[in-house]
Structures are given as C-alpha cells and as structure tokens.
Design an enzyme around this catalytic site. Sequence first.
Site, PDB file in Angstrom:
ATOM      1  N   ALA A   1     107.013  42.853  58.676  1.00 33.02           N
ATOM      2  CA  ALA A   1     106.051  43.934  58.940  1.00 33.02           C
ATOM      3  C   ALA A   1     106.849  45.239  59.041  1.00 33.02           C
ATOM      4  CB  ALA A   1     105.221  43.657  60.184  1.00 33.02           C
TER       5      ALA A   1
ATOM      6  N   HIS B   1     108.523  48.849  58.795  1.00 32.25           N
ATOM      7  CA  HIS B   1     108.023  50.214  58.911  1.00 32.25           C
ATOM      8  C   HIS B   1     109.208  51.177  58.905  1.00 32.25           C
ATOM      9  CE1 HIS B   1     109.327  49.817  63.064  1.00 32.25           C
ATOM     10  NE2 HIS B   1     108.540  48.764  63.204  1.00 32.25           N
TER      11      HIS B   1
ATOM     12  N   HIS C   1     112.422  50.282  60.723  1.00 28.98           N
ATOM     13  CA  HIS C   1     113.338  49.358  60.040  1.00 28.98           C
ATOM     14  C   HIS C   1     114.100  50.088  58.922  1.00 28.98           C
ATOM     15  CE1 HIS C   1     110.131  46.414  61.447  1.00 28.98           C
ATOM     16  NE2 HIS C   1     111.232  45.965  62.024  1.00 28.98           N
TER      17      HIS C   1
END
Length: 281
Positions: A32, A34, A37
Amino acid sequence: MTLFRTVAELRSYIDQARKDGKKTGFVPTMGALHAGHLSLISQSQAENDITVLSIFVNPTQFNESTDFSNYPRTEVQDLKLIDGLNVQAVFLPTTQEMYGAGNKNLLDFSLNGLDTVMEGSYRAGHFDGVITIVDKFLTIIQPDAAYFGLKDYQQLAIVRYLAEKRHPSVRIVACPIIREVDGLAMSSRNVLLTSEERVKAVLISKVLFGIRDTWKNRSFEDIVNEARAAFLHSDFELEYLEISDAYTLHPLSDYSNKAAVVCVAARIGKVRLIDNCELPA
Ligand code: PAF
C-alpha cells in the site's frame, strides 16, 4: 526491476551484487505504498548502488485478526507506482516462505524495555512480530543500510537496538515523516478512512504541532492535559498521548534537558492511526 518470491532467488541475486562490489540499501514495507515509502526509496537510492524493496504483510505483528485481514493489499498498484523508479529488486515472499509451514516461531530477544510502553502496551506481541521479520530480512539481505520512517518512532528505536546487537554492520537510517497538505501523516491505513473521517483526521497533527509550537512556554501539565482533552471533544478515541524521552521512550512528567518526543495513537471509526513529533531539549 526484478521480482523475487523466494529467499533462494533473492539471495543469489544479492550474492552476485555483493561480488560485483555493489552497495545495497533495503527498504522494508507492507505495501500500500505512498509518498512516505517513495521517500525511503529515494534516500536509499541516493546512498547505494542497488535498492531492495520488500512488500510483505507480516502476520505476526498484527495483534487483531481483523486489522490483518483489512490491511490494504495493493500489489499491482504498488508495482506500477515504483515501476521506472530504479528499484532493482522487489521481494514479495509468501508467509510460508518467511515462516515455513509450521508454527510461526518468534525471535526471542529482549528489547531492554523499549517495547513495554506505548504501542507495546496497547498492541500485545506487536514488536515481537516486527523484530522477528526485520531480523529475518536483515539476515537474508545483509544490506549496507536499511531505511525506516520516523512515523513509527517506537519501531525505529526498537529496530535500531535490534540492529546494534544482532546486525551491527547494517546502518539504520531514519527518514522524516511525510505529511499530506493538511498535516495528516502518510500511512497505508489512511485509505481505510471514510471521507468524513479523513477530514477529521487532521486533529492528530494539529494537536502535535500545537504542543511543538508552545513547548516550554506553558506548564508541562497544561500542555499534556489540553492535548488529551482535545480528543475528548472529537470523534477520536485516544489510546495514548505521551511525551517521552526521545531515546529511552520512557514517559516524562516534566520539562527536562533531554530531547523528547510526543507520540499519539488514536482510533477513528475502524481505523487506528499513530503519529509523533520531536520536541527540542
Ligand atoms: O513499518 C512497516 O511497514 C513494518 O512494520 C515493517 C518494518 C515492514 C515490518 O513488517
């Protein structure tokens, strides 16, 4: 970008890279992905020849089974997001690959009290799962450096301690919290917020910045009490708001000449959010 699903394949890629004299940066994630990261990835790229990114939703660090089953899994989107970013290796193991077929044995390692406060007291066993998987990754990858976000402040302190004792050749790099324009700290869990909750979620960073901006200008007690009270009149259920020693993580009850950090965990609807802000000595 090469995808690896087994430890053996990843290891042989890394062995070759090491023989070729390549410096390796490691970015562990649960997917997941974003902008937070992406900032870890770019920090790793700036300091290494190759970057290895792992995407693995680690079952042993979830203390609630619904949290584990609801955790966003967006592999196709994640790979699209990092395509073209010059990430050389992506490691996407199965649970069986990381833990084997039987019991998910946990690393037995004392964290010197770093795991008994805050997240540790609200999420029983969470850090046992975190150190188990991080230890496995560091053993397999043996990177020169590994990149962690400051948003998980306590996790970072714990990983630093683990690396110092068990993987002293790995440099642990702390990367700043990346925030949405309104201040909400980026988190994989933010996608689980309803649009109404998403608007209300700004309260957390507002309270943290309020503390930072008035730090040492008011009594310590007033600062803490007012911050906690802000959650009473909201849709949040506050789990903890602690001002702690930035290194030991033990709660402070007054101003001192030590660097401090304020950490918060709060639930809105079905989503649990955490955030923090460092406070000067
Ligand atoms: O911070 C995370 O996403 C996880 O706790 C980590 C470090 C990838 C271990 O599963």
